[in-house]
Design a protein around this motif. Structure first.
Motif, PDB file in Angstrom:
ATOM      1  N   ASN A  74      24.210  60.322  58.596  1.00 29.97           N
ATOM      2  CA  ASN A  74      25.231  60.982  59.396  1.00 29.97           C
ATOM      3  C   ASN A  74      26.555  60.306  59.054  1.00 29.97           C
ATOM      4  O   ASN A  74      26.729  59.117  59.279  1.00 29.97           O
ATOM      5  CB  ASN A  74      24.902  60.839  60.885  1.00 29.97           C
ATOM      6  CG  ASN A  74      25.892  61.573  61.762  1.00 29.97           C
ATOM      7  OD1 ASN A  74      27.101  61.468  61.579  1.00 29.97           O
ATOM      8  ND2 ASN A  74      25.382  62.332  62.694  1.00 29.97           N
ATOM      9  N   HIS A  75      27.493  61.081  58.476  1.00 27.70           N
ATOM     10  CA  HIS A  75      28.734  60.456  58.000  1.00 27.70           C
ATOM     11  C   HIS A  75      29.528  59.847  59.136  1.00 27.70           C
ATOM     12  O   HIS A  75      30.131  58.797  58.991  1.00 27.70           O
ATOM     13  CB  HIS A  75      29.578  61.479  57.243  1.00 27.70           C
ATOM     14  CG  HIS A  75      28.925  61.954  55.995  1.00 27.70           C
ATOM     15  ND1 HIS A  75      28.616  61.104  54.965  1.00 27.70           N
ATOM     16  CD2 HIS A  75      28.476  63.169  55.627  1.00 27.70           C
ATOM     17  CE1 HIS A  75      28.030  61.790  54.000  1.00 27.70           C
ATOM     18  NE2 HIS A  75      27.922  63.043  54.383  1.00 27.70           N
ATOM     19  N   TRP A  76      29.542  60.547  60.291  1.00 24.20           N
ATOM     20  CA  TRP A  76      30.266  59.990  61.436  1.00 24.20           C
ATOM     21  C   TRP A  76      29.615  58.698  61.892  1.00 24.20           C
ATOM     22  O   TRP A  76      30.301  57.749  62.258  1.00 24.20           O
ATOM     23  CB  TRP A  76      30.322  60.994  62.585  1.00 24.20           C
ATOM     24  CG  TRP A  76      31.274  62.110  62.303  1.00 24.20           C
ATOM     25  CD1 TRP A  76      30.956  63.391  61.980  1.00 24.20           C
ATOM     26  CD2 TRP A  76      32.701  62.038  62.265  1.00 24.20           C
ATOM     27  NE1 TRP A  76      32.101  64.125  61.746  1.00 24.20           N
ATOM     28  CE2 TRP A  76      33.183  63.317  61.920  1.00 24.20           C
ATOM     29  CE3 TRP A  76      33.626  61.010  62.478  1.00 24.20           C
ATOM     30  CZ2 TRP A  76      34.543  63.598  61.776  1.00 24.20           C
ATOM     31  CZ3 TRP A  76      34.980  61.289  62.357  1.00 24.20           C
ATOM     32  CH2 TRP A  76      35.430  62.576  62.010  1.00 24.20           C
ATOM     33  N   GLY A  77      28.294  58.677  61.849  1.00 25.66           N
ATOM     34  CA  GLY A  77      27.572  57.463  62.229  1.00 25.66           C
ATOM     35  C   GLY A  77      27.963  56.294  61.342  1.00 25.66           C
ATOM     36  O   GLY A  77      28.267  55.207  61.824  1.00 25.66           O
ATOM     37  N   ALA A  78      27.985  56.548  60.010  1.00 31.39           N
ATOM     38  CA  ALA A  78      28.333  55.483  59.067  1.00 31.39           C
ATOM     39  C   ALA A  78      29.743  54.974  59.351  1.00 31.39           C
ATOM     40  O   ALA A  78      30.006  53.767  59.323  1.00 31.39           O
ATOM     41  CB  ALA A  78      28.239  56.004  57.632  1.00 31.39           C
ATOM     42  N   LEU A  79      30.649  55.914  59.655  1.00 31.60           N
ATOM     43  CA  LEU A  79      32.044  55.540  59.908  1.00 31.60           C
ATOM     44  C   LEU A  79      32.162  54.722  61.204  1.00 31.60           C
ATOM     45  O   LEU A  79      32.730  53.621  61.228  1.00 31.60           O
ATOM     46  CB  LEU A  79      32.887  56.806  59.988  1.00 31.60           C
ATOM     47  CG  LEU A  79      34.379  56.615  60.219  1.00 31.60           C
ATOM     48  CD1 LEU A  79      35.010  55.936  59.017  1.00 31.60           C
ATOM     49  CD2 LEU A  79      35.056  57.957  60.471  1.00 31.60           C
ATOM     50  N   ILE A  80      31.603  55.278  62.281  1.00 34.88           N
ATOM     51  CA  ILE A  80      31.732  54.613  63.594  1.00 34.88           C
ATOM     52  C   ILE A  80      31.019  53.262  63.572  1.00 34.88           C
ATOM     53  O   ILE A  80      31.531  52.273  64.113  1.00 34.88           O
ATOM     54  CB  ILE A  80      31.134  55.507  64.703  1.00 34.88           C
ATOM     55  CG1 ILE A  80      31.735  56.907  64.657  1.00 34.88           C
ATOM     56  CG2 ILE A  80      31.304  54.852  66.071  1.00 34.88           C
ATOM     57  CD1 ILE A  80      33.003  57.117  65.379  1.00 34.88           C
ATOM     58  N   GLY A  81      29.853  53.228  62.931  1.00 36.13           N
ATOM     59  CA  GLY A  81      29.127  51.951  62.827  1.00 36.13           C
ATOM     60  C   GLY A  81      29.989  50.890  62.162  1.00 36.13           C
ATOM     61  O   GLY A  81      30.068  49.750  62.618  1.00 36.13           O
ATOM     62  N   ALA A  82      30.681  51.295  61.083  1.00 38.25           N
ATOM     63  CA  ALA A  82      31.545  50.336  60.374  1.00 38.25           C
ATOM     64  C   ALA A  82      32.669  49.863  61.290  1.00 38.25           C
ATOM     65  O   ALA A  82      32.994  48.676  61.327  1.00 38.25           O
ATOM     66  CB  ALA A  82      32.124  50.992  59.119  1.00 38.25           C
ATOM     67  N   LEU A  83      33.254  50.784  62.047  1.00 41.72           N
ATOM     68  CA  LEU A  83      34.359  50.398  62.930  1.00 41.72           C
ATOM     69  C   LEU A  83      33.880  49.403  63.986  1.00 41.72           C
ATOM     70  O   LEU A  83      34.518  48.375  64.224  1.00 41.72           O
ATOM     71  CB  LEU A  83      34.969  51.634  63.616  1.00 41.72           C
ATOM     72  CG  LEU A  83      35.544  52.700  62.682  1.00 41.72           C
ATOM     73  CD1 LEU A  83      36.296  53.764  63.463  1.00 41.72           C
ATOM     74  CD2 LEU A  83      36.461  52.083  61.638  1.00 41.72           C
ATOM     75  N   ILE A  84      32.732  49.706  64.600  1.00 43.29           N
ATOM     76  CA  ILE A  84      32.244  48.821  65.672  1.00 43.29           C
ATOM     77  C   ILE A  84      31.930  47.428  65.123  1.00 43.29           C
ATOM     78  O   ILE A  84      32.386  46.411  65.653  1.00 43.29           O
ATOM     79  CB  ILE A  84      30.966  49.412  66.312  1.00 43.29           C
ATOM     80  CG1 ILE A  84      31.282  50.745  66.983  1.00 43.29           C
ATOM     81  CG2 ILE A  84      30.372  48.438  67.326  1.00 43.29           C
ATOM     82  CD1 ILE A  84      30.063  51.451  67.530  1.00 43.29           C
ATOM     83  N   VAL A  85      31.153  47.385  64.019  1.00 44.13           N
ATOM     84  CA  VAL A  85      30.715  46.083  63.498  1.00 44.13           C
ATOM     85  C   VAL A  85      31.908  45.269  63.018  1.00 44.13           C
ATOM     86  O   VAL A  85      32.012  44.072  63.287  1.00 44.13           O
ATOM     87  CB  VAL A  85      29.684  46.271  62.368  1.00 44.13           C
ATOM     88  CG1 VAL A  85      29.400  44.963  61.665  1.00 44.13           C
ATOM     89  CG2 VAL A  85      28.407  46.855  62.937  1.00 44.13           C
ATOM     90  N   GLU A  86      32.848  45.922  62.322  1.00 45.67           N
ATOM     91  CA  GLU A  86      34.006  45.189  61.813  1.00 45.67           C
ATOM     92  C   GLU A  86      34.891  44.716  62.971  1.00 45.67           C
ATOM     93  O   GLU A  86      35.496  43.650  62.902  1.00 45.67           O
ATOM     94  CB  GLU A  86      34.786  46.070  60.839  1.00 45.67           C
ATOM     95  CG  GLU A  86      35.864  45.368  60.042  1.00 45.67           C
ATOM     96  CD  GLU A  86      35.413  44.089  59.337  1.00 45.67           C
ATOM     97  OE1 GLU A  86      34.215  43.938  59.072  1.00 45.67           O
ATOM     98  OE2 GLU A  86      36.274  43.238  59.073  1.00 45.67           O
ATOM     99  N   PHE A  87      34.924  45.511  64.051  1.00 46.40           N
ATOM    100  CA  PHE A  87      35.667  45.088  65.244  1.00 46.40           C
ATOM    101  C   PHE A  87      35.129  43.749  65.757  1.00 46.40           C
ATOM    102  O   PHE A  87      35.882  42.815  66.017  1.00 46.40           O
ATOM    103  CB  PHE A  87      35.554  46.165  66.325  1.00 46.40           C
ATOM    104  CG  PHE A  87      36.185  45.786  67.627  1.00 46.40           C
ATOM    105  CD1 PHE A  87      37.564  45.814  67.779  1.00 46.40           C
ATOM    106  CD2 PHE A  87      35.395  45.382  68.698  1.00 46.40           C
ATOM    107  CE1 PHE A  87      38.146  45.453  68.983  1.00 46.40           C
ATOM    108  CE2 PHE A  87      35.973  45.012  69.903  1.00 46.40           C
ATOM    109  CZ  PHE A  87      37.355  45.053  70.044  1.00 46.40           C
ATOM    110  N   PHE A  88      33.802  43.663  65.863  1.00 42.48           N
ATOM    111  CA  PHE A  88      33.209  42.411  66.355  1.00 42.48           C
ATOM    112  C   PHE A  88      33.352  41.289  65.335  1.00 42.48           C
ATOM    113  O   PHE A  88      33.582  40.136  65.682  1.00 42.48           O
ATOM    114  CB  PHE A  88      31.737  42.617  66.713  1.00 42.48           C
ATOM    115  CG  PHE A  88      31.557  43.287  68.030  1.00 42.48           C
ATOM    116  CD1 PHE A  88      31.779  42.579  69.208  1.00 42.48           C
ATOM    117  CD2 PHE A  88      31.191  44.615  68.114  1.00 42.48           C
ATOM    118  CE1 PHE A  88      31.642  43.192  70.434  1.00 42.48           C
ATOM    119  CE2 PHE A  88      31.045  45.241  69.342  1.00 42.48           C
ATOM    120  CZ  PHE A  88      31.274  44.524  70.497  1.00 42.48           C
TER     121      PHE A  88
END
Lengths: 289, 305
Positions: free
Chosen positions: B230-244
C-alpha cells in the motif's frame, strides 16, 4: 616469508570458532526451516556474560564459558517459545519469520548496548604463548580447538546414539513423518534452540578472549557463519564441520594472498561472501545433501 | 530548520520505504540489504558529482548503478527459496561497506568524501537552501509515488503481485519468474539509489559508517508498520518512524535521561515489529484490491438496471 605451518594453525583456530558458532544455527535452521538472524546476538550475549568473571584480572575462563552457555541457552529457548513458536503456529510466512528474527536481534543488541555501552571492551586475561618450531600458538587457541573437537565428538554420539539426537535428524529430514512416529517435536526443537545458543555463546567467549568485545561482535562474524551453513548444507552437522575447515583454510590462505597482491586484508569477509555466492550458483543444497 | 531537516529525511526514507514496497510489498521478495543500494546510490552520486556532472545526471547514475547492482547481486539467489535471497542481500550490505572502506582511491575510504550540494553556487541562504532541498526531495518522491501507483495497476504490476501470491500460476501463464523478480529488484534498488544520491547531496559528506544495517532495519519497520503493498502505508510508515528517529536524537541532545533514547528506541522498534507480525501483519493500511478494466466493466453492469 609465508609460514605454512602458522597459517594451518591459524586456519584451525578460525575453523574451530566457526564450527562452535555455526552448529546451533545450522541445526535450528534445519529443524525450523528459517534462518535466525538474531543468532548473532546469542554469540554476543555469551561474550558479555564472560565479562562477569573476566572484567578483572584473575578470573576463571571456564566459569565464563559455563555462564555464557547457560544464559544464552535460556535466551535461545525463550526466544523460540515467546517469539518464533507463536509465529510458526500462526503460519507466518518465511519472510516474516526472518524479519522477526532481525527485529529480535535489534532488541537484544541494543539491550546489550544499553547495559554495557557501545565502546569496545576486553577481557583482562593473559595467555601463555608456546613456540613449536616457527609456529606460535597460545593456550587460548589450544583450548578453543580442543573445545570444538570435543563438541563435535559429543554431538556426533548425541546425534547417532541417543533418541533425542535421532529425533533431531528425523525432524530435519521429514517433519511430518517424524510427528507421525510420535516424536515430541516441540520438546526436541526447544532443546536444540537452547543447546545451539549455548554453543554459540561459547564461541562468543572465545572470540572476545581472542579479540575484543563490542555489541557488534556476533554480527561481525554472522556472514562467515551463514557461508559455512550454506556450504555444509542447511541442517547438516557433518557438512558444517567440512565447511568450517574449508572456510578456515580459505580465509587464512586468502589473507596472505590478498596482502601478496596488494589488496586490503579487510577483504577477509569477501572470501566468505564469494563462497556463499559460489554455493548458490553451483550447489545450493550444499556439500552434505 | 529542525523541521525542514526532518522533512528532507522523511522524504528520503519514504523513497526507501516505497522501494522496499516494490520488492517486498508487491513481489514478495525479502531484500535485507536495502542499505547497500542506498549506499551505492550515495557513492555513485558523490563520485560523479565530484567529476563535475550536473545534478540530474548524477542522480540518473545513482539510479543506474544501484539498479544494476540490485539485479546482478540477487541473480544467484532468485531461483531459490526466499531465505537465500535474504542472506545474499544482507551479506552484500556488509561487503559493499568493506569495499568502500578498503578502496580509498574511489571515495576516501573510512575518511569519507565531501559531496557538492545540488544548489551550490546559487548564493542561497541556509534557510532557502533547506527549502530547496525539501522541494527537490518531495518533488521526486511525488514523482516516484505516482509512477509506482500507476505501475502497480498495470498488467505488469499484476504479474508482480501474482509472483507473491502464487508463483506457479504465474509460470503457467508463461512469465519468467527470475526475469520479473530481477526487474522488481532493479526498480526497487534504482529508487533506493536515487534516495542515496539525494541523501549524499543534502548532507554533503558521506562515509561508510553512515550505511550500517540499521538503515535497512528502519526501512523494514516503516513498511511493516505502514502496511506492505500500500503506497500510502509505505509513505505514512516512513513519516512516523522517521519522526521518532529524529525525535530520539533531539531528546538525546537536550534532555538528560538515565538511559540512552537511541538504544531504547531500537529495542522498542524491535518489539513493535514482533508485536505487529504476531497481531497485525498487514500494518496500518491494508492492500487495496486491484483496479482493472474488467472491474470497471463489472461495476457498470451492476449499476445499470
Amino acid at each position: 616469508m609465508i609460514d605454512t605451518g602458522q597459517i594451518l594453525v591459524n586456519s584451525l583456530v578460525t575453523s574451530s570458532l566457526y564450527l562452535l558458532a555455526g552448529t546451533g544455527l545450522t541445526l535450528t535452521y534445519g529443524l525450523s526451516r528459517f534462518p535466525n538472524f538474531a543468532y548473532a546476538e546469542f554469540i554476543t550475549i555469551g561474550a558479555y556474560c564472560g565479562l562477569f568473571f573476566l572484567a578483572k584480572p584473575g578470573g576463571f575462563f571456564l566459569l565464563a564459558l559455563v555462564l555464557g552457555f547457560l544464559i544464552a541457552a535460556l535466551v535461545g529457548a525463550s526466544s523460540y517459545s515467546l517469539v518464533f513458536r507463536p509465529l510458526v503456529e500462526r503460519k507466518t510466512s518465511l519472510i516474516h519469520l526472518m524479519v522477526a528474527s532481525i527485529a529480535l536481534g535489534y532488541v537484544l543488541r541494543h539491550s546489550i548496548g544499553e547495559g554495557w555501552g557501545w565502546a569496545t571492551k576486553s577481557y583482562q586475561l593473559m595467555w601463555p604463548v608456546y613456540n613449536i618450531g616457527h609456529v606460535r600458538i597460545t593456550l587460548l587457541w589450544i583450548i578453543l580447538i580442543a573445545t570444538a573437537v570435543l563438541a563435535a565428538v559429543v554431538l556426533h554420539f548425541f546425534l547417532t546414539r541417543t533418541r533425542t539426537g535421532k529425533a533431531i535428524r528425523a525432524i530435519a529430514s521429514n517433519p511430518d513423518l517424524a510427528s507421525v512416529t510420535g516424536i515430541n517435536k516441540q520438546r526436541v526443537i526447544l532443546l536444540t534452540w537452547s543447546f545451539g545458543a549455548g554453543l554459540a555463546a561459547m564461541a562468543g567467549v572465545f572470540r572476545a578472549a581472542d579479540t575484543r568485545l563490542s555489541p557488534m561482535l556476533g554480527w561481525d562474524i554472522l556472514l562467515p557463519i551463514f557461508a559455512i551453513t550454506m556450504l555444509g548444507g542447511i541442517g547438516s552437522f557433518y557438512g558444517l564441520i567440512v565447511a568450517a575447515l574449508i572456510l578456515g583454510l580459505a580465509e587464512n590462505f586468502g589473507v596472505v594472498l590478498l596482502s601478496g597482491i596488494g589488496l586490503s586484508t579487510e577483504y577477509r569477509m569477501a572470501i566468505a561472501f564469494l563462497i556463499l555466492i559460489g554455493v548458490l550458483v553451483i550447489r545450493p543444497k550444499g556439500l552434505a545433501r | 530548520m529542525y523541521l525542514l531537516d526532518t522533512l528532507v529525511f522523511m522524504g528520503i526514507f519514504a523513497l526507501l520505504s516505497m522501494s522496499l514496497n516494490v520488492e517486498y510489498g508487491y513481489t514478495g521478495l525479502g531484500n535485507f540489504g536495502k542499505v547497500a543500494f542506498f549506499m551505492a546510490g550515495a557513492y555513485a552520486y558523490a563520485v560523479t558529482a565530484a567529476l563535475g556532472w550536473p545534478v540530474y545526471l548524477s542522480l540518473v547514475m545513482a539510479a543506474l548503478i544501484a539498479g544494476a547492482l540490485g539485479a546482478v547481486v540477487s541473480l544467484p539467489a532468485l531461483r531459490l527459496r526466499e531465505d537465500y535471497l535474504a542472506i545474499v542481500t544482507l551479506s552484500f550490505g556488509e561487503i559493499l561497506r568493506i569495499f568502500v572502506k578498503a578502496e580509498q582511491w574511489l571515495a576516501g575510504g573510512v575518511w569519507g568524501k565531501t559531496v557538492p550540494s545540488a544548489f551550490a553556487g546559487l548564493g542561497l541562504s541556509p534557510k532557502t537552501m533547506a527549502w530547496a532541498n525539501v522541494l527537490l526531495v518531495w518533488a521526486i518522491l511525488a514523482g516516484v509515488f505516482l509512477f509506482l501507483h500507476l505501475l502497480m495497476n498495470t498488467p505488469y504490476g499484476r504479474v508482480l503481485r501474482g509472483i507473491r501470491e502464487d508463483d506457479v500460476a504465474v509460470q503457467v501463464l508463461g512469465k519468467s519468474l527470475v526475469s520479473y523478480k530481477a526487474q522488481a529488484l532493479m526498480v526497487g534498488s534504482a529508487i533506493a539509489g536515487v534516495a542515496g544520491g539525494l541523501f549524499a547531496q543534502y548532507i554533503r559528506f558521506i562515509d561508510p559508517y553512515m550505511f550500517l544495517p540499521l538503515v535497512t532495519f528502519l526501512v523494514w519497520v516503516m513498511l511493516i508498520l505502514g502496511g506492505p503493498a500500500n503506497h500510502w502505508g509505505a509513505l505514512i510508515g516512513a513519516l512516523i518512524v522517521e519522526f521518532f528517529n529524529r525525535g530520539s536524537r533531539i531528546v538525546k541532545d537536550y534532555i538528560a535521561l538515565p538511559f540512552d533514547p537511541h538504544n531504547v528506541q531500537f529495542v522498542l522498534f524491535g518489539l513493535l515489529i514482533i508485536f505487529l507480525l504476531l497481531y497485525r501483519p498487514y500494518g496500518l493500511f491494508r492492500e487495496k484490491p486491484m483496479r482493472t478494466g474488467a472491474e470497471v466493466e463489472v461495476s457498470k453492469w451492476q449499476s445499470s438496471p
